[in-house]
Scaffold this motif. Structure first.
Motif, mmCIF file in Angstrom:
data_model
loop_
_atom_site.group_PDB
_atom_site.id
_atom_site.type_symbol
_atom_site.label_atom_id
_atom_site.label_comp_id
_atom_site.label_asym_id
_atom_site.label_seq_id
_atom_site.Cartn_x
_atom_site.Cartn_y
_atom_site.Cartn_z
ATOM 1 N N MET A 32 0.841 -1.211 0.016
ATOM 2 C CA MET A 32 -0.178 -0.100 -0.144
ATOM 3 C C MET A 32 0.745 1.274 -0.040
ATOM 4 N N HIS A 33 2.185 1.124 -0.096
ATOM 5 C CA HIS A 33 2.959 2.437 -0.207
ATOM 6 C C HIS A 33 4.128 2.099 -0.861
ATOM 7 N N THR A 34 4.391 2.367 -2.040
ATOM 8 C CA THR A 34 5.679 2.157 -2.484
ATOM 9 C C THR A 34 6.074 3.534 -3.584
ATOM 10 N N HIS A 35 7.276 3.579 -4.137
ATOM 11 C CA HIS A 35 7.602 4.577 -5.143
ATOM 12 C C HIS A 35 7.729 4.020 -6.428
ATOM 13 N N LEU A 36 7.219 3.040 -6.573
ATOM 14 C CA LEU A 36 7.271 2.205 -7.764
ATOM 15 C C LEU A 36 6.449 3.025 -8.874
ATOM 16 N N TYR A 55 20.352 2.609 -4.324
ATOM 17 C CA TYR A 55 19.231 2.944 -3.463
ATOM 18 C C TYR A 55 19.880 3.804 -2.505
ATOM 19 N N HIS A 56 19.040 4.865 -1.951
ATOM 20 C CA HIS A 56 19.558 5.824 -1.098
ATOM 21 C C HIS A 56 19.990 5.447 0.385
ATOM 22 N N TYR A 57 19.328 4.143 0.742
ATOM 23 C CA TYR A 57 19.790 3.659 1.966
ATOM 24 C C TYR A 57 20.967 3.222 1.940
ATOM 25 N N LEU A 58 21.434 2.817 0.708
ATOM 26 C CA LEU A 58 22.887 2.190 0.399
ATOM 27 C C LEU A 58 23.864 3.369 0.396
ATOM 28 N N LEU A 176 -2.195 10.139 -4.092
ATOM 29 C CA LEU A 176 -1.977 11.438 -4.622
ATOM 30 C C LEU A 176 -1.199 12.217 -3.374
ATOM 31 N N ARG A 177 0.064 12.374 -3.609
ATOM 32 C CA ARG A 177 1.105 12.810 -2.728
ATOM 33 C C ARG A 177 1.146 14.352 -2.896
ATOM 34 N N ILE A 178 0.668 15.197 -1.684
ATOM 35 C CA ILE A 178 0.999 16.530 -1.762
ATOM 36 C C ILE A 178 1.989 17.108 -0.822
ATOM 37 N N THR A 269 12.856 14.537 9.436
ATOM 38 C CA THR A 269 13.128 15.880 9.304
ATOM 39 C C THR A 269 14.175 15.691 7.910
ATOM 40 N N ARG A 270 13.601 16.780 7.122
ATOM 41 C CA ARG A 270 14.262 16.458 5.561
ATOM 42 C C ARG A 270 15.623 17.215 5.772
ATOM 43 N N GLN A 271 16.526 16.759 5.068
ATOM 44 C CA GLN A 271 17.674 17.463 4.941
ATOM 45 C C GLN A 271 18.444 17.621 6.064
ATOM 46 N N CYS A 331 6.199 -0.604 8.701
ATOM 47 C CA CYS A 331 7.170 -0.039 9.447
ATOM 48 C C CYS A 331 8.285 0.785 8.441
ATOM 49 N N TRP A 332 8.173 1.941 8.896
ATOM 50 C CA TRP A 332 8.553 2.952 7.654
ATOM 51 C C TRP A 332 10.183 3.173 7.711
ATOM 52 N N TRP A 333 10.886 3.059 6.752
ATOM 53 C CA TRP A 333 12.183 3.677 6.406
ATOM 54 C C TRP A 333 12.975 3.092 7.333
ATOM 55 N N PHE A 334 13.497 3.803 8.344
ATOM 56 C CA PHE A 334 14.551 3.587 9.043
ATOM 57 C C PHE A 334 14.136 2.582 10.275
ATOM 58 N N SER A 361 6.039 -1.587 1.633
ATOM 59 C CA SER A 361 7.397 -2.008 1.189
ATOM 60 C C SER A 361 8.187 -0.749 1.191
ATOM 61 N N ASP A 362 7.660 0.743 0.630
ATOM 62 C CA ASP A 362 8.313 1.605 0.438
ATOM 63 C C ASP A 362 9.495 1.479 -0.620
ATOM 64 N N ALA A 363 9.397 0.342 -1.517
ATOM 65 C CA ALA A 363 10.223 0.052 -2.664
ATOM 66 C C ALA A 363 10.378 1.384 -3.621
ATOM 67 N N ARG A 364 11.665 1.739 -3.940
ATOM 68 C CA ARG A 364 11.786 2.615 -5.126
ATOM 69 C C ARG A 364 12.336 2.007 -6.348
ATOM 70 N N VAL A 365 12.887 0.784 -5.880
ATOM 71 C CA VAL A 365 13.384 0.025 -7.163
ATOM 72 C C VAL A 365 12.490 -1.206 -7.392
HETATM 73 O O1 RAT Z 1 11.733 5.520 2.342
HETATM 74 C C1 RAT Z 1 12.064 6.433 1.472
HETATM 75 O O2 RAT Z 1 12.672 5.849 0.612
HETATM 76 C C2 RAT Z 1 12.051 7.738 1.838
HETATM 77 O O3 RAT Z 1 12.984 8.405 0.865
HETATM 78 C C3 RAT Z 1 10.709 8.423 1.512
HETATM 79 O O4 RAT Z 1 10.469 8.355 0.341
HETATM 80 C C4 RAT Z 1 9.545 8.169 2.463
HETATM 81 O O5 RAT Z 1 9.335 6.822 2.126
HETATM 82 C C5 RAT Z 1 8.463 8.965 1.978
HETATM 83 O O6 RAT Z 1 7.561 8.661 1.410
HETATM 84 O O7 RAT Z 1 8.694 10.228 2.327
#
Ligand code: RAT
Ligand code: ZN
Length: 420
Positions: A32-36, A55-58, A176-178, A269-271, A331-334, A361-365
């Motif tokens: 229910m939440h990915t970046h794919l 991947y930015h985690y790496l 829709l992400r805002i 906290t961004r950046q 279980c988000w991110w970190f 998953s929050d998968a980006r790839v």
């Molecule tokens: O988990 C991530 O990849 C983060 O960079 C963020 O994208 C986070 O999940 C978000 O949706 O803001």
């Protein structure tokens, strides 16, 4: 329950353990939440070994283990960045971290031998695939039925794809992400104006109505399942701020009108270290008061919440017990690490029963869904085995069909029911 169905009781512990494992493996996930993105989005869909390695985690872990200056790394092309990460994190050190192990699991499940450490061989294999076939293979390998994308109308690469009215792919659902609207009104109102919405910097009634029209248009265009935002640790509501005003007077009315939930991802906290770019965000603890206030003050709205700080997880479970218009997820991110997933999943099932979305998953790839779900399924299995074992030890008897029902609910049913 049918009359002759097996009932697991305290004398059939092994049967129960095996059945739970099989059902969690066999039940497809709605992620229910990915970046794919669907293949129709072209280059926005990231896939393949070089994307997996960068991947930015790496990237964050690479800078810990390497003394390469930030600028030197960013000046490299993707393949050279992947080479540097591979050498540093997989060859010069053991790939122990969860994000590193993820790459190993992906290679293994795709039938490549990670132990061979043959980066050029993996590249050759991926180069022979097409994105469409890779989506099919990945969804099958991960056993996911659908993935919800993160769709940003402010994104200059993504916007034109929607405007060209792409052909839908039922496996990819929209959200829709805002973030720009709620976190940077000063920097985003002129863009709305440029797109034909009659807004001004001052949040008067006309402007708020136009923001609502903007949201409504995009919810319709995307057929979005929900709206979402990420929020900083100091997120407050109510308060006298553009964010609180837009939230109460444009976002929540639009969500109500479309019957969609509003998802809040709180605690980033961004950046904190901009030199790391996408990998440069941090975490902070937040108050639960804004979540409680929103759920109580807007009972006609549905809220989905995940929080980034481990310290917030217990209070969030307690809040979710109080409001039926609040669904807790992921279980988000970190927090997406085995020890923390296990702790959180256990706590959630103990406090909320099966009325929760234990993971996203929050998968980006693309191929990351393979490892994210393989690793999480293992933990969900372990926790459920314990919970059912405790139940039968207490004298309960449970059928296979009932376990199936529960797992279905956890891996997608709760989300589907909540979004309606
Ligand atoms: O988990 C991530 O990849 C983060 O960079 C963020 O994208 C986070 O999940 C978000 O949706 O803001
Ligand atoms: Zn995300």
């Amino acid at each position: 329950m049918t009359a002759n169905e097996t009932l697991f009781d305290r004398d059939n512990a092994v049967g129960l353990r095996n059945t739970v494992q099989r059902i969690v493996q066999e039940t497809p996930v709605l992620d229910m939440h990915t970046h794919l993105y669907a293949p129709a989005f072209g280059e926005l869909l990231l896939w393949g070994i070089d994307e997996l390695l960068t991947y930015h985690y790496l990237v964050a872990e690479f800078f810990l283990a390497s003394d390469m200056p930030y600028d030197a790394f960013w000046a490299l092309d993707k393949k050279a960045q992947a080479d540097a990460i591979w050498k540093t994190l997989f060859v010069d050190h053991s790939p122990i971290s969860e994000a590193c192990r993820g790459v190993i699991t992906v290679l293994d499940r795709l039938g490549l031998d990670p132990g061979a450490r043959d980066l050029e061989g993996y590249r050759a294999w991926f180069a022979a695939q097409t994105p469409e076939a890779q989506v099919d293979r990945t969804f099958k390998t991960a056993n996911i039925s659908a993935a919800v994308m993160t769709n940003d109308p402010f994104d200059t690469l993504e916007r034109p794809v929607w405007e060209a009215a792409l052909k839908g792919d039922p496996r990819f659902l929209a959200a829709l992400r805002i973030d720009p609207l709620l976190n940077d009104w000063a920097g985003s109102w002129e863009r709305l104006k440029g797109w034909g919405y009659d807004v001004e910097a001052a949040l008067n009634d006309k402007t708020l109505a136009e923001v609502q029209r903007f949201l409504s248009d995009w919810l319709t265009k995307m057929d979005a399942r929900y709206m979402a935002v990420s929020l900083p640790p100091d997120f407050a509501f109510p308060e006298d701020s553009p964010r609180a005003k837009i939230l109460a007077e444009a976002v929540l009315p639009a969500a109500r009108a479309h019957g969609v939930p509003f998802a809040m991802m709180i605690g980033v906290t961004r950046q904190v270290n901009p030199a790391l770019r996408l990998a440069g965000d941090g975490v902070g603890t937040s108050s639960l008061a804004p979540v409680e206030h929103l759920c109580a003050a807007f009972p006609e709205n549905k809220f989905m919440v995940t929080m980034l700080a481990r310290e917030n997880q217990h209070a969030l479970c307690v809040a979710a017990r109080k409001f039926r218009n609040l669904l807790l997820f992921g279980c988000w991110w970190f927090l997406n690490n085995p020890s923390l997933i296990e702790e959180m999943t256990r706590m959630r099932l103990e406090l909320l029963g099966p009325s929760v979305v234990p993971q996203h998953s929050d998968a980006r790839v693309l191929e990351q869904v393979i490892y994210k779900w393989a690793h999480s399924r293992e933990i969900i299995t372990r926790v459920l085995r314990h919970k059912y074992a405790d139940l039968v030890e207490a004298g309960w008897r449970i059928s296979e069909a009932e376990i199936q029902r529960d797992v279905k609910q956890l891996l997608g049913g709760n989300f589907e029911k909540f979004v309606g």
